[in-house]
Design an enzyme around this catalytic site. Structure first.
Site, mmCIF file in Angstrom:
data_model
loop_
_atom_site.group_PDB
_atom_site.id
_atom_site.type_symbol
_atom_site.label_atom_id
_atom_site.label_comp_id
_atom_site.label_asym_id
_atom_site.label_seq_id
_atom_site.Cartn_x
_atom_site.Cartn_y
_atom_site.Cartn_z
ATOM 1 C CG ASP A 139 51.061 64.277 51.821
ATOM 2 O OD1 ASP A 139 51.699 65.310 52.076
ATOM 3 O OD2 ASP A 139 51.088 63.709 50.720
ATOM 4 C CG ASP A 153 51.451 69.518 50.109
ATOM 5 O OD1 ASP A 153 52.541 69.706 49.541
ATOM 6 O OD2 ASP A 153 51.041 68.402 50.446
#
Length: 219
Positions: free
Chosen positions: A151, A185
């Site tokens: 991420d 995401d």
């Protein structure tokens, strides 16, 4: 929307997602920031679990973290297979463009994170106090199916202490938006958001077609 266009959309999202992850993984040390502009930051973190770092073992205490990680990865693979079937079926049944785009986004995002979970453990060494190497001679940081999701996108749009009158969390220091996420995401969230916001338009054409077919049969 045709299957070819849906596949093209999926490939584009996967390329953006994986290129950004590989770049971050091979250029930054864990928790290092590459860009910090007040409300937008690029910071390298790794997620071993589900959304916001939640682990399966947090809910099922009698299994180990590694078993929970394996269970989560297998569940993701099964989910992606189901989403791919939903996508192909919707295209064959001439579902609405919004529906097909939304499913394609969800599929691309889920597949992007699965690639991390399945392969990154063997493709890279760890990022603790060092920049990771792709295909290191000494082997990866873990085994297959035990990789960590990369991420990097962070949007701390507001930081400060909450008013005292707010129940339970009043007076606490709060950051909105705290989670760090990735392109995959974003694709998943966008797809789900489209299905929620444009629910009638997403499923309306399919329902209308079915109603027209029923009327034709009754004539």
């Amino acid at each position: 929307m045709s299957l070819k266009k849906a596949v093209l959309l999926i490939v584009i999202i996967l390329l953006i997602d994986q290129i950004s992850k590989i770049y971050i993984k091979t250029h930054l040390v864990l928790n290092e920031r590459a860009f910090d502009y007040n409300w937008f930051q690029i910071v390298f973190v790794e997620n071993e679990g589900m959304a916001w770092g939640t682990k399966v073992s947090d809910f099922i205490s009698f299994i180990s973290d590694r078993t929970a990680k394996l269970f989560l990865t297998i569940f993701r693979i099964i989910a992606v297979i189901g989403i791919s079937y939903w996508l192909v079926t919707s295209i064959k049944k001439k579902g609405s463009k919004i529906l097909i785009v939304a499913i394609a986004l969800i599929f691309a995002g889920a597949l992007g994170n699965i690639i991390d979970s399945v392969f990154y453990g063997v493709l890279f060494n760890d990022s603790y106090s060092q920049v990771a190497t792709f295909l290191p001679d000494e082997g990866g940081y873990d085994t297959i199916f035990h990789g960590k999701v990369v991420d990097m996108l962070h949007f701390p749009m507001w930081k400060g202490f909450l008013p005292e009158w707010i129940p339970f969390i009043g007076g606490d220091y709060f950051t909105f938006f705290e989670p760090v996420f990735n392109v995959a995401d974003m694709a998943i969230s966008t797809g789900i958001g489209m299905l929620i916001v444009f629910n009638k338009r997403a499923f309306g054409e399919k329902k209308e077609l079915a109603e027209n077919e029923n009327q034709s049969e009754n004539i």
